[in-house]
Design a protein around this motif. Structure first.
Motif, mmCIF file in Angstrom:
data_model
loop_
_atom_site.group_PDB
_atom_site.id
_atom_site.type_symbol
_atom_site.label_atom_id
_atom_site.label_comp_id
_atom_site.label_asym_id
_atom_site.label_seq_id
_atom_site.Cartn_x
_atom_site.Cartn_y
_atom_site.Cartn_z
ATOM 1 N N LYS B 139 0.754 -1.339 0.029
ATOM 2 C CA LYS B 139 0.041 0.136 -0.100
ATOM 3 C C LYS B 139 0.868 1.151 -0.050
ATOM 4 C CE LYS B 139 -4.087 -1.181 2.728
ATOM 5 N NZ LYS B 139 -4.587 -0.783 4.197
ATOM 6 N N ILE B 165 -2.895 4.432 -2.526
ATOM 7 C CA ILE B 165 -3.968 5.114 -1.373
ATOM 8 C C ILE B 165 -3.972 6.499 -1.650
ATOM 9 C CG2 ILE B 165 -4.610 5.288 1.031
ATOM 10 C CD1 ILE B 165 -4.807 2.180 -0.005
ATOM 11 N N PRO B 166 -4.344 7.286 -2.194
ATOM 12 C CA PRO B 166 -4.540 8.811 -2.087
ATOM 13 C C PRO B 166 -4.722 9.360 -0.676
ATOM 14 C CG PRO B 166 -6.201 8.071 -3.795
ATOM 15 C CD PRO B 166 -5.870 6.806 -2.753
ATOM 16 N N GLN B 167 -4.093 10.389 -0.480
ATOM 17 C CA GLN B 167 -4.292 10.770 1.008
ATOM 18 C C GLN B 167 -3.762 12.501 0.995
ATOM 19 O OE1 GLN B 167 -0.263 8.785 2.766
ATOM 20 N NE2 GLN B 167 -1.443 10.201 3.969
ATOM 21 N N ILE B 171 1.702 12.227 7.298
ATOM 22 C CA ILE B 171 2.315 11.182 7.641
ATOM 23 C C ILE B 171 1.752 10.237 8.757
ATOM 24 C CG2 ILE B 171 4.567 12.079 7.133
ATOM 25 C CD1 ILE B 171 5.225 12.366 10.183
ATOM 26 N N LEU B 173 -0.852 8.396 8.554
ATOM 27 C CA LEU B 173 -1.397 7.110 7.953
ATOM 28 C C LEU B 173 -0.133 5.921 8.019
ATOM 29 C CD1 LEU B 173 -4.037 5.681 7.078
ATOM 30 C CD2 LEU B 173 -3.531 6.457 4.662
ATOM 31 N N LEU B 175 2.732 6.284 9.685
ATOM 32 C CA LEU B 175 3.136 6.164 11.056
ATOM 33 C C LEU B 175 2.622 5.006 11.664
ATOM 34 C CD1 LEU B 175 4.160 9.530 12.505
ATOM 35 C CD2 LEU B 175 5.718 7.896 11.831
ATOM 36 N N ARG B 176 1.131 5.218 11.620
ATOM 37 C CA ARG B 176 0.197 4.067 12.149
ATOM 38 C C ARG B 176 0.247 2.585 11.393
ATOM 39 N NH1 ARG B 176 -3.540 7.164 15.504
ATOM 40 N NH2 ARG B 176 -2.149 8.862 16.053
ATOM 41 N N GLY B 177 0.808 2.471 10.230
ATOM 42 C CA GLY B 177 0.676 1.428 9.534
ATOM 43 C C GLY B 177 -0.336 0.978 8.668
ATOM 44 N N GLY B 178 -1.080 2.398 8.398
ATOM 45 C CA GLY B 178 -2.380 2.394 7.270
ATOM 46 C C GLY B 178 -1.696 2.109 6.124
#
Lengths: 643, 332
Positions: B139, B165-167, B171, B173, B175-178
């Protein structure tokens, strides 16, 4: 260095050193031990306090989490209309003072097949609840953290804190994804998001004060400061940027532990106060944010530090007192010693009448003083005796000297003795071993043509021998002058001496009478060493002499008369046993053989009697070297020159 | 009489001085009539724009006869829109955006290419990605289409299949592992990740410029009409800005302080450590082609990017380099 110092100094120094070592050891042990105990207590208290604050915050946050969770539960299990959603949102925002706003953000086309964006949002504004639909081409909520995080992670999420509209209030969004089972498949529908003001959280954390300078702070999941006493840090800095800016690598490590949900209690230097602190940290179970509480070490350790300061102060005072006492005791010992030392110096100078102090004391010093006094008295007595003895000795010595002079004056000492007589030369010498000796010699004319010469050795040495010798010499001369033969002279003298000789002293004597016209020598020997005859033709040899007995012991002894004829130039050499028995340091004797050899050597150079005697004397000196002279040395040399 | 003579002489002198003073004053008034221009950077204040803020604060623009107003850029005030709509006279933007605009008929010109080296990169968790091949099936978080261009070229080159994954520019997403991989600017998001407690050894990075995709980023743009009207002023802006940049690189502490001032004003979270890092990385980008390359757009770089844009179908025709780029910075 120390050995030259006084007893008082050494005693004081060593006692203070040893006691201070003991005291320091005890002090350090007690300090470390008490510090350890207090550290343990502080650690426990810090842990408890941190846990209590964390629990307190969680008590507020956890119920807030329940609100959107409840809404999600409703959305997942019931059907609803747009109005239902709006009224629900309104009541949520209205009934929860900590919730600033709440949104239900649907995924694209999930609420309505034709609507890309559908997200009703109710929020507080000037005390009223307002509604708006967020989501437009300029605000595509699908791409924002609060939507994407729960969507991608598939669980509830606290977003990173952010500044709310207007910038003043820090907010965070609690977002919960919701799903629907469609055709047996769990499908993502959207996100319920509640914006929560963190003002109350800041108030709680900011109100925590530990001592005067202790404080607490809260960091987010990214390490960003949500609360901190220095407002500039809030939202701007993370614990990691601070670690970098202030060059504290350990702070980064602590920060990593904090954001990973660890608990801890570590020593750090506060960035805010620059003081050494303990940092106690624990995570919030709700949001994963971390609380840190700074406990200023100095303040918490103040009591023990003050106790230690007092202990040290008391210790120093104690040391001073101890030192004074030791100095006093040491002085009481050394003062008499010093006084005794001074007295000793006087005694050494000869003042033996001085009074020795401290003899009245019963202790070691008193005993020393008594011994010293005893020594002084003994010394005084001894010196008194010594003076008397010395005086007596001096007197005897002077008398002996006179005696020696008298003895010397008894022997003919003027050479040549008969300068008018050309028929012969004679030379004699006597060197006593002590001041006065027992050897003697003599020569004199009996009549116009007859010269009597003799050499003798009295038994023993010193004054008795000298006295005996004086009698002997006088008697011999008296008898010889009567004109009798040499053996008759000896017979008569022996008979005169023997009856009254209670001390049994005796003498060996060789007595000869030279007829200076004819060169005939009549002689008699009383146990004396046979003389040597030195002639040019025949060399040096002992003359044939009947041994005879000593004079003075047995009155019935009869001495024998003998004779020999001297050729012109012949020398008759008479000597005592002091010559042949002169001993060197190796214990060797000079001996008759060595005397003969010496005479042979000397005669090659000279036939002068004076020189012969002196050279023999030199040879003896060379032989004995440093050995002391044990017996009188006497030599007589008579040279017959002819008619 | 003597007194009278002196008095009239003094009067004459005073009159002369008055005339001279008035002459100077009027001329000075002309000189003081600075040209007023509005400038907008493409994002919120940060060290990425240090040169402009420093030039403004140190009075370099005024020195070049310009009265510049700096607007605050950001998501709500896109600089390309502002330039197009003439809400701003001068704007910074990425070369790729500018080529697309020009190709789509907006007649803008590049008057200076400030960043010579691309800072765009991929950052991945080392636990998941160690080599380029490991990117397959991962991802990848990407912010907007502009960042997509080099990424797509990269993916094509290495024949990768990734889940995009557009966002928005966060950072978290990552950092949290998304997402497993995030697009990042070396001067910005990469350092933010480090400043969020991730150690560099936990990350794998791919800097696009190292893989043949050095698409120059920030450049200074004006509309062609503006350039035709004020060619000297446009170039004066470039010269003053470059002077500002050079000053900022020489005095990084002062430059960061100036930038921070603007950041606080715009309520943007700011910290020195990050801004210092940013300025340092930008310095490398600024001097990538050496002293002679300062402010210059290279024909090769231009066509390299334009061809990719055409391949991707983002533009139909490549605008002529001659029309697109006006070399303003003559101090070579």
């Amino acid at each position: 260095m120390l050995k030259n110092r006084g007893i008082a100094f050494k005693l004081t120094l060593l006692t203070i050193l040893s006691t201070s070592l003991i005291f320091s050891s005890i002090f350090v042990y007690s300090y470390l031990f008490s510090k350890k105990i207090i550290h343990k207590k502080i650690r426990e208290n810090a842990k408890n306090l941190t846990t209590a604050i964390v629990n307190h915050i969680d008590m507020v946050l956890l119920p807030l989490e329940k609100v959107p969770q409840g809404l999600v539960c409703f959305l997942e299990h019931t059907s609803y209309t747009q109005n239902d959603l709006i009224s629900l949102l309104k009541s949520i925002v209205k009934n929860n003072p900590d919730i600033y706003g709440c949104a239900i953000a649907f995924a694209p086309y999930k609420f309505d097949k034709h609507l890309l964006y559908f997200s009703p949002y109710c929020y507080k504004s000037n005390g009223k609840i307002k509604l708006k639909y967020i989501g437009s081409d300029s605000y595509r909520y699908f791409y924002w953290d609060w939507y994407q995080l729960p969507k991608e992670l598939g669980h509830c999420v606290w977003t990173e804190p952010y500044y709310g509209k207007g910038g003043g209030v820090i907010m965070a969004t609690y977002a919960v994804p919701f799903y629907k089972i469609i055709n047996g498949k769990k499908e993502f529908m959207g996100v319920v998001a509640a914006d929560i003001s963190l003002k109350w959280l800041q108030n709680i954390v900011e109100s925590i004060k530990i001592g005067k300078t202790g404080y607490a702070f809260l960091i987010s999941k990214d390490g960003r400061f949500i609360t901190y006493p220095d407002k500039r840090f809030i939202m701007n800095e993370t614990i990691f940027t601070v670690a970098k800016e202030y060059n504290r690598p350990y702070l980064r490590k602590i920060g990593i532990e904090m954001i990973h949900g660890c608990c801890g209690f570590v020593p750090v230097y506060s960035i805010l106060t620059g003081k050494k602190c303990w940092l106690s940290f624990a995570p919030l179970s709700s949001s994963g944010w971390a609380l840190g509480v700074m406990f200023p070490q100095k303040e918490l350790m103040a009591d023990i530090m003050s106790l230690n300061a007092h202990v040290v102060m008391l210790g120093i005072i104690g040391f001073v007192l101890l030192a004074l006492v030791i100095v006093f005791i040491a002085r009481s010992i050394t003062r008499p010693l010093s006084a005794l030392t001074d007295v000793t110096k006087d005694v050494a100078k000869g003042n033996l009448d001085i009074k020795i102090p401290y003899t009245h004391l019963g202790d070691e010093v008193g005993k020393l003083a008594q011994s010293f006094d005893f020594m002084r008295r003994s010394l005084k007595d001894y010196i008194k005796d010594l003076k008397e003895t010395t005086a007596a000795k001096e007197r005897i010595e002077s008398e002996l000297n006179i005696a020696a002079e008298i003895q010397a004056s008894m022997l003919p000492r003027t050479f040549p003795p008969f300068p008018e007589r050309k028929e012969f030369d004679i030379y004699a010498m006597m060197h006593p071993a002590k001041e006065v000796g027992g050897d003697f010699y003599d020569f004199f004319f009996i009549d116009e043509n007859r010269l009597c010469f003799l050499i003798g050795d009295v038994s023993g040495k010193g004054v008795p021998a000298a006295l005996f010798m004086a009698i002997m010499k006088y008697l011999l001369k008296t008898e010889a002058l009567r004109g009798v033969s040499p053996n008759e002279v000896l017979n008569r003298v022996n008979q005169t001496i023997c009856p009254d000789n209670e001390t049994c002293m005796f003498a060996t004597i060789f007595l000869g009478i030279l007829d200076v016209k004819k060169g005939i020598v009549y002689f008699a020997n009383a146990g004396h060493n046979p003389p040597l005859l030195c002639s040019k033709n025949r060399g040096v040899k002992l003359i044939d002499v009947s041994k005879g007995f000593v004079v003075g012991v047995m009155d019935e002894v009869i001495f024998e008369s003998q004779s020999l004829t001297l050729a012109p130039g012949d020398i008759l050499f008479l000597y005592t046993d002091g010559v042949t028995e002169a001993m060197n340091t190796d214990g060797e004797l000079f001996s008759v053989e060595r005397l003969i050899t010496s005479l042979e050597d000397i005669l090659k150079d000279t036939d002068d009697v004076t020189l012969i005697v002196k050279k023999v004397q030199d040879k003896i000196k060379d032989f004995v070297k440093n050995a002391s002279q044990s017996d009188d040395i006497t030599m007589v040399a008579l040279k017959f020159k002819g008619f | 009489m003597k007194v009278h003579f002196n008095y009239s002489k003094k009067l004459k002198l005073a009159l002369y001085f008055l005339i001279i003073f008035l002459t100077i004053y009027i001329n000075a008034g002309d000189a003081l009539a600075l040209l007023h221009l509005t400038f907008i950077p493409q994002w919120r204040p940060q060290a990425q724009f240090a040169g402009y803020y420093v030039a403004y604060e140190k009075g370099f623009y005024k020195k070049y006869g310009l009265d510049i107003k700096i607007l605050t850029g950001g998501p709500d005030t896109p600089s390309n829109e502002y330039l197009k709509d003439k809400k701003a006279d001068i704007a910074t933007m990425w070369l790729s955006s500018a080529i697309q605009m020009r190709a789509h008929g907006i007649r803008l010109v590049n008057i200076a290419q400030i960043f010579q080296r691309s800072s765009l990169m991929l950052v991945a968790w080392r636990s998941k990605v160690k080599t380029i091949k490991d990117l397959n099936g991962k991802k990848v978080g990407v912010w907007g289409t502009i960042f997509m261009i080099p990424l797509k070229a990269f993916i094509k080159k290495f024949n990768l299949k990734v889940n995009i994954i557009p966002q928005m520019g966060s950072i978290n997403l990552f950092l949290r592992g998304g997402v497993d991989v995030a697009t990042a600017m070396l001067y910005n998001e990469y350092d933010k990740i480090i400043n969020s407690g991730v150690n560099p050894n936990e990350l794998t990075t791919f800097l696009f410029y190292k893989y043949g995709f050095n698409f120059p980023e920030d450049g200074i743009y004006v509309l062609q009409s503006t350039y035709q009207k004020y060619p000297k002023a446009c170039c004066a802006f470039v010269k003053a800005s470059i002077e500002g940049w050079l000053y900022a690189f020489e005095h990084p502490k002062e430059a960061v302080d100036i930038v921070m001032k603007y950041m606080f004003k715009a309520h943007v979270p700011a910290n020195k450590v990050h801004q210092t890092w940013m300025l340092d990385i930008i310095k490398k980008s600024f001097f990538y082609h050496g002293i002679r390359g300062i402010g210059r757009l290279y024909k090769k770089d231009y066509y390299n990017l334009a061809k990719i844009l055409k391949q991707e179908g983002l533009i139909n025709t490549i605008p002529s380099f001659k029309d697109f780029y006006k070399d303003c910075y003559v101090e070579k």
